[in-house]
Motif scaffolding. Structure first.
Motif, mmCIF file in Angstrom:
data_model
loop_
_atom_site.group_PDB
_atom_site.id
_atom_site.type_symbol
_atom_site.label_atom_id
_atom_site.label_comp_id
_atom_site.label_asym_id
_atom_site.label_seq_id
_atom_site.Cartn_x
_atom_site.Cartn_y
_atom_site.Cartn_z
ATOM 1 N N LEU A 186 2.062 21.795 -33.318
ATOM 2 C CA LEU A 186 1.945 23.145 -33.893
ATOM 3 C C LEU A 186 3.314 23.660 -34.369
ATOM 4 O O LEU A 186 4.295 23.637 -33.625
ATOM 5 C CB LEU A 186 1.368 24.113 -32.843
ATOM 6 N N GLU A 187 3.336 24.113 -35.619
ATOM 7 C CA GLU A 187 4.586 24.654 -36.188
ATOM 8 C C GLU A 187 4.515 26.161 -36.385
ATOM 9 O O GLU A 187 5.505 26.862 -36.196
ATOM 10 C CB GLU A 187 4.885 23.992 -37.547
ATOM 11 N N VAL A 188 3.328 26.635 -36.841
ATOM 12 C CA VAL A 188 3.241 28.058 -37.166
ATOM 13 C C VAL A 188 1.945 28.649 -36.609
ATOM 14 O O VAL A 188 0.863 28.080 -36.788
ATOM 15 C CB VAL A 188 3.255 28.309 -38.700
ATOM 16 N N ILE A 239 -3.176 26.440 -27.116
ATOM 17 C CA ILE A 239 -1.876 26.101 -27.701
ATOM 18 C C ILE A 239 -1.286 24.853 -27.035
ATOM 19 O O ILE A 239 -0.695 24.002 -27.700
ATOM 20 C CB ILE A 239 -0.941 27.320 -27.628
ATOM 21 N N ALA A 240 -1.550 24.708 -25.739
ATOM 22 C CA ALA A 240 -1.026 23.531 -25.014
ATOM 23 C C ALA A 240 -1.634 22.223 -25.525
ATOM 24 O O ALA A 240 -1.060 21.154 -25.335
ATOM 25 C CB ALA A 240 -1.281 23.692 -23.523
ATOM 26 N N THR A 241 -2.794 22.318 -26.204
ATOM 27 C CA THR A 241 -3.421 21.089 -26.713
ATOM 28 C C THR A 241 -2.914 20.726 -28.106
ATOM 29 O O THR A 241 -3.382 19.763 -28.701
ATOM 30 C CB THR A 241 -4.961 21.234 -26.817
ATOM 31 N N VAL A 293 7.657 27.447 -32.103
ATOM 32 C CA VAL A 293 6.510 27.863 -32.934
ATOM 33 C C VAL A 293 6.864 29.170 -33.652
ATOM 34 O O VAL A 293 7.263 30.147 -33.022
ATOM 35 C CB VAL A 293 5.230 28.041 -32.080
ATOM 36 N N ARG A 294 6.727 29.144 -34.972
ATOM 37 C CA ARG A 294 7.019 30.343 -35.750
ATOM 38 C C ARG A 294 5.773 31.217 -35.801
ATOM 39 O O ARG A 294 4.655 30.718 -35.757
ATOM 40 C CB ARG A 294 7.500 29.940 -37.144
#
Ligand code: GLV
Length: 306
Positions: A57-59, A51-53, A79-80
């Motif tokens: 990211l939105e969802v 996720i850190a990369t 992040v949804r």
């Protein structure tokens, strides 16, 4: 817009085709892709490092119905999170819960024990109208299961944290109404999400509020059940049987008392599984809703945990 998919490769092949047809960018972890272009992630349990990369990211879409496997505290606030609601999962759960409820209703645990002991032991039938089945958790899956049980004529009830109205179902809400709900369940089906509030909810205190010889079906999460409490209630006859599909941990360790218990029917977390084609279409419909600024189906209130 591009979706990064990090789950089962066989399902990934089907998703790739569907996403291509819908002209939505699709990448699997092994594909060459620019992490900065990833706005959507479909995963079961993505690492914090992954996720850190993904700065755009939105969802985060769960591949399954549950989202309790996500480490919410380490997911950026913006992040949804969306759980999977798709017809394949619903159908699987309806089949399994109906099968388990009918099995318990028709005394199959006792008949199985008698068979293995070579005893011919008829048990008087109880009409469905006199069998009370209660479902904990009145989300999409709980309501679908109740809808499938209804034509048999069972007396149905449901319990959830917040107030719901379901046709043909006596609905209870919140901690205050839990005792009234439990006293009316000959068969209790757990379909709750696993949260801090529901962990261990199937314990001695709640299970002893069920009628004498009630039975349990757990298709929620292993963490809902206090295993030792169930074992002792089965052993003293207070609870007559359990059908369990979920455990904590999974796989259930070798030698665990559940494996060989005559009053437990267990399956290895197979009640319901995400179906590749219908899940891809459900997820794409949610991307379209998100892009149009509309609410997504199955979006999780992160503070609430479901
Ligand atoms: C399975 O348990 C799922 O969450 O889909």
């Amino acid at each position: 817009m591009t979706l990064l998919y990090t789950s089962d490769p066989a399902r990934g092949r089907i998703w790739r085709g569907i996403f291509a047809d819908e002209a939505i960018g699709f990448a699997e972890a092994g594909d060459a892709h620019d992490p900065a272009s990833i706005r959507y992630l479909a995963a079961w349990n993505p690492s914090v490092e992954l996720i850190a990369t993904l700065p755009a990211l939105e969802v985060l879409f769960s591949i399954g119905a549950g989202i309790d496997q996500f480490d919410m505290g380490r997911l950026p606030d913006h992040v949804r999170v969306v759980r999977m609601i798709e017809p394949g999962i619903t159908q699987g759960m309806v089949e399994y819960a109906t099968m388990a409820a009918l099995m318990l209703h028709r005394n199959m645990i006792d008949h199985g024990i008698a068979q293995r002991e070579g005893r011919w032991a008829p048990i008087k039938l109880v009409p469905a109208s006199e069998r009370r089945i209660g479902v904990m958790g009145l989300g999409n899956l709980g309501q679908a299961v109740l809808g499938a049980l209804r034509p048999f004529g069972f007396a149905l009830s449901g319990w959830s944290r917040s107030r719901h109205a379901v046709e043909g179902v006596d609905c209870f809400a919140g901690a205050a109404e839990m005792p009234a709900f439990l006293t009316g369940c000959d068969i209790l089906i757990c379909l709750l999400p696993l949260t801090d509030d529901t962990r261990g909810i199937l314990c001695r205190e709640t299970l002893t509020q069920l009628p004498q010889s009630a039975a349990l079906i757990n298709v929620g999460r292993g963490g809902h059940l206090v295993e030792q409490d169930l074992l002792s209630l089965l052993d003293d006859g207070r609870i007559s049987g359990a059908v369990l599909d979920v455990f904590d941990p999974e796989p259930l360790p070798a030698g665990h008392a559940f494996w060989a218990h005559p009053r437990i029917v267990m399956t290895p977390h197979v009640a319901s599984m995400t179906r590749a084609d219908s899940a891809a279409r459900a997820l794409i419909a949610n991307i379209r809703r998100h892009e149009a600024g509309a609410a997504m189906d199955g979006e999780v209130a992160r503070s609430r945990g479901y």
